[in-house]
Every structure is written in C-alpha cells, then in structure tokens.
Design a protein around this motif. Structure first.
Motif, PDB file in Angstrom:
ATOM      1  N   ARG A 151      -2.973 -10.628   1.906  1.00 24.66           N
ATOM      2  CA  ARG A 151      -2.992  -9.858   0.664  1.00 24.66           C
ATOM      3  C   ARG A 151      -1.994  -8.704   0.733  1.00 24.66           C
ATOM      4  O   ARG A 151      -1.472  -8.386   1.803  1.00 24.66           O
ATOM      5  N   HIS A 153      -1.096  -4.737   0.505  1.00 25.05           N
ATOM      6  CA  HIS A 153      -1.815  -3.600   1.070  1.00 25.05           C
ATOM      7  C   HIS A 153      -1.118  -2.308   0.687  1.00 25.05           C
ATOM      8  O   HIS A 153       0.116  -2.221   0.707  1.00 25.05           O
ATOM      9  N   HIS A 154      -1.943  -1.339   0.365  1.00 25.61           N
ATOM     10  CA  HIS A 154      -1.447  -0.064  -0.146  1.00 25.61           C
ATOM     11  C   HIS A 154      -0.462   0.617   0.800  1.00 25.61           C
ATOM     12  O   HIS A 154       0.563   1.154   0.376  1.00 25.61           O
ATOM     13  N   TYR A 209      -0.278  -9.091  -5.525  1.00 26.98           N
ATOM     14  CA  TYR A 209       0.162  -7.794  -6.047  1.00 26.98           C
ATOM     15  C   TYR A 209      -1.059  -6.901  -6.128  1.00 26.98           C
ATOM     16  O   TYR A 209      -2.186  -7.364  -6.320  1.00 26.98           O
ATOM     17  N   ARG A 211      -2.138  -2.352  -6.487  1.00 27.18           N
ATOM     18  CA  ARG A 211      -1.622  -0.992  -6.581  1.00 27.18           C
ATOM     19  C   ARG A 211      -2.683  -0.058  -6.032  1.00 27.18           C
ATOM     20  O   ARG A 211      -3.872  -0.255  -6.210  1.00 27.18           O
ATOM     21  N   GLY A 212      -2.193   0.959  -5.344  1.00 27.17           N
ATOM     22  CA  GLY A 212      -3.018   2.071  -4.954  1.00 27.17           C
ATOM     23  C   GLY A 212      -4.121   1.778  -3.969  1.00 27.17           C
ATOM     24  O   GLY A 212      -4.197   0.717  -3.356  1.00 27.17           O
ATOM     25  N   HIS A 214      -7.291   1.239  -3.994  1.00 26.31           N
ATOM     26  CA  HIS A 214      -8.305   0.180  -4.059  1.00 26.31           C
ATOM     27  C   HIS A 214      -7.708  -1.186  -3.730  1.00 26.31           C
ATOM     28  O   HIS A 214      -8.369  -2.054  -3.232  1.00 26.31           O
ATOM     29  N   PHE A 215      -6.461  -1.326  -4.083  1.00 20.21           N
ATOM     30  CA  PHE A 215      -5.616  -2.490  -3.814  1.00 20.21           C
ATOM     31  C   PHE A 215      -6.328  -3.834  -3.871  1.00 20.21           C
ATOM     32  O   PHE A 215      -5.988  -4.767  -3.204  1.00 20.21           O
ATOM     33  N   ASP A 217      -7.344  -6.449  -6.978  1.00 15.72           N
ATOM     34  CA  ASP A 217      -7.290  -6.653  -8.421  1.00 15.72           C
ATOM     35  C   ASP A 217      -7.356  -8.156  -8.656  1.00 15.72           C
ATOM     36  O   ASP A 217      -6.432  -8.885  -8.296  1.00 15.72           O
ATOM     37  N   LYS A 218      -8.455  -8.596  -9.255  1.00 17.93           N
ATOM     38  CA  LYS A 218      -8.677 -10.040  -9.371  1.00 17.93           C
ATOM     39  C   LYS A 218      -7.608 -10.730 -10.221  1.00 17.93           C
ATOM     40  O   LYS A 218      -7.413 -11.934 -10.131  1.00 17.93           O
ATOM     41  N   ARG A 219      -6.881  -9.953 -11.035  1.00 16.16           N
ATOM     42  CA  ARG A 219      -5.816 -10.557 -11.844  1.00 16.16           C
ATOM     43  C   ARG A 219      -4.693 -11.104 -10.974  1.00 16.16           C
ATOM     44  O   ARG A 219      -3.925 -11.943 -11.408  1.00 16.16           O
ATOM     45  N   TYR A 220      -4.603 -10.573  -9.764  1.00 13.57           N
ATOM     46  CA  TYR A 220      -3.474 -10.939  -8.911  1.00 13.57           C
ATOM     47  C   TYR A 220      -3.906 -11.766  -7.687  1.00 13.57           C
ATOM     48  O   TYR A 220      -3.221 -11.786  -6.672  1.00 13.57           O
ATOM     49  N   ASP A 259       3.636  -1.368  -3.195  1.00 14.42           N
ATOM     50  CA  ASP A 259       3.514   0.057  -2.929  1.00 14.42           C
ATOM     51  C   ASP A 259       4.526   0.496  -1.872  1.00 14.42           C
ATOM     52  O   ASP A 259       5.120   1.561  -1.967  1.00 14.42           O
ATOM     53  N   VAL A 260       4.698  -0.310  -0.869  1.00  7.66           N
ATOM     54  CA  VAL A 260       5.773  -0.088   0.105  1.00  7.66           C
ATOM     55  C   VAL A 260       6.341  -1.445   0.513  1.00  7.66           C
ATOM     56  O   VAL A 260       5.618  -2.434   0.529  1.00  7.66           O
TER      57      VAL A 260
ATOM     58  N   PHE B 106      -0.725   8.363 -10.072  1.00 11.44           N
ATOM     59  CA  PHE B 106      -0.111   7.584  -9.005  1.00 11.44           C
ATOM     60  C   PHE B 106      -0.289   6.078  -9.199  1.00 11.44           C
ATOM     61  O   PHE B 106       0.589   5.282  -8.883  1.00 11.44           O
ATOM     62  N   GLU B 107      -1.449   5.695  -9.744  1.00  7.96           N
ATOM     63  CA  GLU B 107      -1.727   4.264  -9.883  1.00  7.96           C
ATOM     64  C   GLU B 107      -1.768   3.811 -11.334  1.00  7.96           C
ATOM     65  O   GLU B 107      -2.139   2.676 -11.622  1.00  7.96           O
ATOM     66  N   ASN B 196       7.666   7.130  -1.591  1.00  7.78           N
ATOM     67  CA  ASN B 196       8.186   5.833  -1.146  1.00  7.78           C
ATOM     68  C   ASN B 196       7.361   4.675  -1.662  1.00  7.78           C
ATOM     69  O   ASN B 196       7.867   3.580  -1.862  1.00  7.78           O
ATOM     70  N   GLN B 197       6.072   4.917  -1.856  1.00  8.99           N
ATOM     71  CA  GLN B 197       5.230   3.831  -2.347  1.00  8.99           C
ATOM     72  C   GLN B 197       5.544   3.497  -3.801  1.00  8.99           C
ATOM     73  O   GLN B 197       5.339   2.375  -4.239  1.00  8.99           O
ATOM     74  N   ARG B 198       6.015   4.472  -4.522  1.00 10.06           N
ATOM     75  CA  ARG B 198       6.354   4.209  -5.913  1.00 10.06           C
ATOM     76  C   ARG B 198       7.840   3.903  -6.105  1.00 10.06           C
ATOM     77  O   ARG B 198       8.230   3.175  -6.997  1.00 10.06           O
TER      78      ARG B 198
END
Lengths: 295, 304
Positions: A151, A153-154, A209, A211-212, A214-215, A217-220, A259-260, B106-107, B196-198
C-alpha cells in the motif's frame, strides 16, 4: 557510500513515465559496476477473493506454494522451503497488523504451515508485528519471513517490505525523515541482518493512492488478487512500487504524486546494498491470472 | 490623597485587565462535550486519551504530522450500532487555530460539507477544523446510513465547539482565484518534511524550515499548466536571506546570478527574497506566468 543531495531537478532530468526506482537507479545514483540481478515472482489468481473480498485460504496457499517453487526453481513446495529454512531454525514471521489493512491471516497460516512441514518446531515459530523487540522468538531468530500488504504510506511513499522492519527499532519515528530514506539501515542491525529468507507482499487488495496520516481510503483499493514474492527485499519493493505507480497512471490518467516519493527503496540499494532497485535488472516472472496485470 | 486616588485607579485597571485576560483564557479552553449517541450509534463508554508522547502508538507512525502542528491532546471515542460498522471520532486539540487549520489544509482534497470553519467528506472520512480543534470522523466500513451518521456526529461536535479562530495570516498573502488558484490546493506547512510530502523539493532541508517558520504552498492553473507557488515567512530578514542563498546554491546553482532558470522539464523556476519572506514559483510555463504570480504576491507583501 555517501548519497548525493537529491532534489526535484534530479527527478526532472529523467524521462517521464518511468518507474522511480528504475530512473533513480540509472539516472541519479547509477554506478559503473557489474550489477547484480534479482528474481521476483508475481502470482495472481482470480479466485483468491470471494464475496466481500473474503480471502479463500486454499487458493492463497496454492499461490504461495507456486510462487516459492518458481522462485527456487524446484518442483515441490516442501523442497523449495527446505532450500530456505532448516528444521533447526528459529523463525520470526514479521507481519503487519495495521487495522485497516493487515496481513491476511490465511497468508500467515500458510507460511507457518510450510515452516512446520520443513520441520521447524512450533515453539520456534512466532508471528508478530509490534513487540518484536521483546519477543523471544524474534530476539533469538536465526531466520525471518517478511510479509505484509502492499500500500501507499504517508511517510515512506509506499508501505512495503523494507518499511515493515521499522518495528525492529525502539524509536521508529526517527526513521521518518527524508522520505524514510534511513529505513535500509535497520536491515543492518544484528537482530535482522542477513536473516530474511523470504519477502512477501500481499497484493490481494493493494492501495495505490492515499493521503495524509490516515492513509487508508477505500476508493483507492482494488482487488488485484496477487502476491509478490522474492528473496531480495529491494527488488520485491521495487516491483510493488511500480505496480502501484502503474495503477495510479491507469486510474488518474497521470502519476499523481504520493505524499513522498519512495526514495528509501533506492537508498536501500545504493547506500545499504540490500538488493536491486533497478527494474531493468529485475526478472519479474508472472504466473496465473493475467487480466489487467499492469506490469 | 492624589496618591491614594492614583493607587485605586491602578488597582482597578489591573483588576479589570486581569478579569478580561481570565475570560480570554477561559474562551481559549472552552469545555467541549462530544455526543454520546447519534443516529442509533452509541458511544461505547471508553475514551482513549493521547498526548504528544503517546500519539505514535495510535498513529502507526503518522504522529509527526500532528506534532509538526503543535499537537496538544487527542481524544478518541468509538460509537457502535448492531450490524453496522463502528464509527471512530478523533478529536485533536492543537496549540492554536492556525495549527488546526494547518492539519486540515495538509490533506484537504474532498468536497466541503459545511461543518466547522472548513470541512471535507470523501471516502467515508469527515475532516473539519474549528477554533484550535481538528476533528476526524470515519467508520470501519461502508454504507449510506453510517455515512449520514458520520455527518450528524460531525455537526454535533462542531456545534459544541463555541469558539472559532483565524487561519494563518500568511494564507491571505497569496494570489487568489483571479490568478488561477486551484481549489483545495492551499497547504499551510510547518516543516520541510511536510513540504516534501506535498511538493518534493530536496530530501534535505535546503530552505531551512523550522518551528519558527511558516509556509504556504498553493497550486495555480496558468494556461492549462499547473504551477506551484511557495511563500515562506522567516522570523527575520537575516534568516530569510540565508535560506534564499542556500536554495539558490543547491537548487539553482546554474542560474548565473539571476532569480530564474528554465529547468529540465522546460519550465521556469523563480525565487525571490523580499523582507522576511522567500517566494518561489515552480513549473511556470513562461516567464510571464511566473512574473504575474510573483508580482501579485509581492504586492500583498508590501502591505505587511
């Protein structure tokens, strides 16, 4: 080896649409040397998930057997596992218990079953994630199996095999800087160094994919119904990261940035010499169901 | 007598000032009550508390995001209903409303649902901020009933927070939609790791971001091309100047003393140092596009 400063411009220098692992390996940090290669097995089975994505354990077990046989180049599953483990081994199965997407229990059981078949004593096998530093089997382990879901990861871009060993250090958060690039260092510590015989990414329902913090997201998340298996953790992670990237391109019409970027995979190769991060030097053997295989 | 009058007046002034200060203090820490039952989902009676030392155990490694925004305290409650997925409420207390907005920004990616001072709902996850609180509510499963209840709980929680608060003033210093600001693209950032994450710039902290700096990253659509504007405020002129020089030395060493360069993607990067600010445009299709964004930003900075 000192890793040079990586900036955005290094990414711009390489051609668009190429896997990060491959491009960084050859474009930024490439070294003129006789490069090793790696073999990774990608196996899929359309029947491995039932209603509501329930894992069909028998199918999963046969997928694992097929993958390990092919990886080791033998005809029988036991013969393959015997090439990896001795009956005298003490084996820690490093799993992942993250509530939103844990390692499937059926996969953990399949690994445990094969270790028992090899003759490893039940008391010398344990499955854990958190708490491995205080777990007698892991502390005394002579061999490790590294298994976790694939998966995004943030903090590390992708949550794959290299990342899965972060619980082997008492201060995991200190490994989050610079896209978790120091993760490879963990693999040089005595508690794990040289012990990992098998790396398995569960790509049954990967997340491509997020974000953030919680990272999840069932959509992805999508039912890819696969396993990625190898002895080289860097190569396994490179293939896993590439799969997620191709899925993002397929889904969004572009490679939407994570995210990175998963820099730690390349650093694990170029700085810590843990394996191969250049896709062009990884032999990916694809088995089973090929519909929308993506790679 | 005059001395006595002066003394009484001074005591009165200090007493009133103390009362006002006390009231402000009370308002900064209002009593917020989370709901107990909503839409048939009942709180299971347990309340898990986390501080900055224990947050990591809850976050599976993601605590740094909240810690970067001066996290103070987290309360987690679980709501259950028979044959329905549980709902989790995460109630974060940050040091300031700017910090709460920062976590939210941020998110931020989904559609607004009119809860708190800023909200979004997507993929079964509700996120919003109000005052110095950031709230995240989600279910461990799917369904229309659970999703409508998530929104109900969110509204109840938002209504129980009596005080609003401002977002960072820095947000007001970037150009708006008239110059192509992309909806939901504004990020208020407090560290180079988050930046960097964004938008990855360099794996090391070449812009010297730290706890005393603040940054805004925003995306602009110019001639159908996405351009990034980064505005950073440093504590003083000297630190801004040093950060600017470091950026130019490492990121644009081949700019030949100019403030701009066409990089490998055939797009323009511009960087400028103005007062205690550093302004950078990445990925502009033309020099004019970059100039327009920078001039508009500089115009706003001149009023600071």
């Amino acid at each position: 080896m000192e890793v040079k400063m990586i900036t955005r411009r290094d990414f711009l220098r390489v051609s668009a649409g190429t896997a990060i692992g491959a491009t960084l390996g050859s474009g930024i940090l490439g070294e003129a040397r006789a490069e090793p290669t790696a073999k990774v097995i990608l196996i899929r089975n359309a029947e491995v998930l039932g209603r509501q994505d329930q894992v069909q354990e028998d199918v999963l077990k046969s997928m694992l057997d097929e993958a390990v046989k092919t990886l080791l180049g033998v005809n029988q599953p036991i013969e393959a596992w015997q090439k990896l483990f001795k009956s005298s081994d003490v084996v820690g199965i490093k799993s992942n218990i993250w509530a939103r997407m844990p390692t499937p229990k059926g996969l953990e059981r399949a690994i445990q079953r094969r270790l028992l078949d090899v003759g490893v004593l039940e008391k010398n096998i344990d499955i854990a994630d958190w708490g491995v530093l205080n777990n007698p089997v892991f502390i005394n382990a002579t061999a490790l199996v590294n298994v976790r879901p694939l998966r995004t990861h943030h903090w590390s871009g992708v949550g794959t095999c290299l990342k899965n060993y972060i619980q082997f250090v008492p201060n995991p958060s200190s490994y989050h800087d610079e896209g978790c690039s120091p993760l490879g260092k963990i693999w040089t510590y005595p508690i794990v160094k040289g012990k990992t015989r098998l790396n398995i990414l569960s790509a049954l329902t990967p997340q491509f994919y997020g974000r953030g913090a919680h990272f999840f997201d069932k959509r992805y998340v999508w039912p890819y119904k696969g396993l990625i298996v190898g002895t080289d953790p860097v190569a396994v992670d490179t293939v896993g990261a590439h799969l997620l990237q191709t899925k993002r391109i397929s889904f969004f019409g572009e490679d939407r940035a994570l995210d990175v970027p998963p820099i730690h995979i390349i650093v694990a190769d170029k700085k810590y010499h843990l394996g191969v991060s250049d896709l062009s030097r990884i032999q990916v053997i694809k088995l089973g169901w090929m519909e929308e295989v993506l790679i | 007598m005059r001395i006595l009058v002066f003394f009484v007046i001074m005591v009165w002034i200090f007493t009133i000032a103390g009362i006002i200060k006390g009231e402000e203090k009370g308002e900064m820490n209002p009593k917020v009550s989370l709901p107990i039952e909503m839409g048939g989902w009942k709180w299971d009676g347990k309340e898990i508390q986390y501080d900055s030392k224990t947050l990591f155990s809850f976050m599976d490694g993601a605590a740094e995001l909240y810690l970067a925004y001066n996290f103070q305290h987290l309360t987690v409650r679980r709501f259950e209903k028979l044959n329905q997925p549980p709902i989790i409420v995460e109630f974060y207390e940050m040091a300031s409303s700017e910090d709460a907005y920062g976590v939210y920004s941020f998110e931020h990616q989904d559609e607004a649902v009119g809860i708190g001072q800023g909200s979004e709902f997507g993929g079964g996850l509700l996120r919003f901020w109000k005052g110095k609180y950031f709230v995240s509510i989600y279910a461990e499963g799917e369904g229309t009933e659970v999703e409508s209840t998530i929104l109900m709980i969110g509204r109840a929680v938002a209504n129980s927070i009596p005080i609003t608060g401002p977002e960072s003033k820095l947000i007001g210093l970037i150009p708006g939609r008239d110059l192509g600001l992309v909806d939901k693209s504004v990020r208020y950032l407090k560290s180079h790791v988050l930046l960097n994450q964004r938008f990855f710039i360099a794996h090391q902290n070449i812009l010297n971001l730290n706890r005393k700096t603040e940054a805004v990253l925003a995306q602009y659509l110019r001639n159908e091309q996405r351009t990034q504007l980064l505005l950073i405020r440093y504590p003083n002129l000297k630190e801004a100047g040093e950060a600017y020089q470091n950026f130019m030395k490492i990121y644009l060493p081949d700019a030949g003393g100019k403030d701009r360069l066409k990089t490998e993607d055939r797009k323009w990067t511009f960087a400028r140092h103005r007062k205690e600010f550093v302004l950078i445009v990445f990925g502009a299709s033309t020099e004019t596009d970059a100039e327009v964004l920078l001039k508009a930003t500089e115009g706003k900075l001149s009023g600071t």
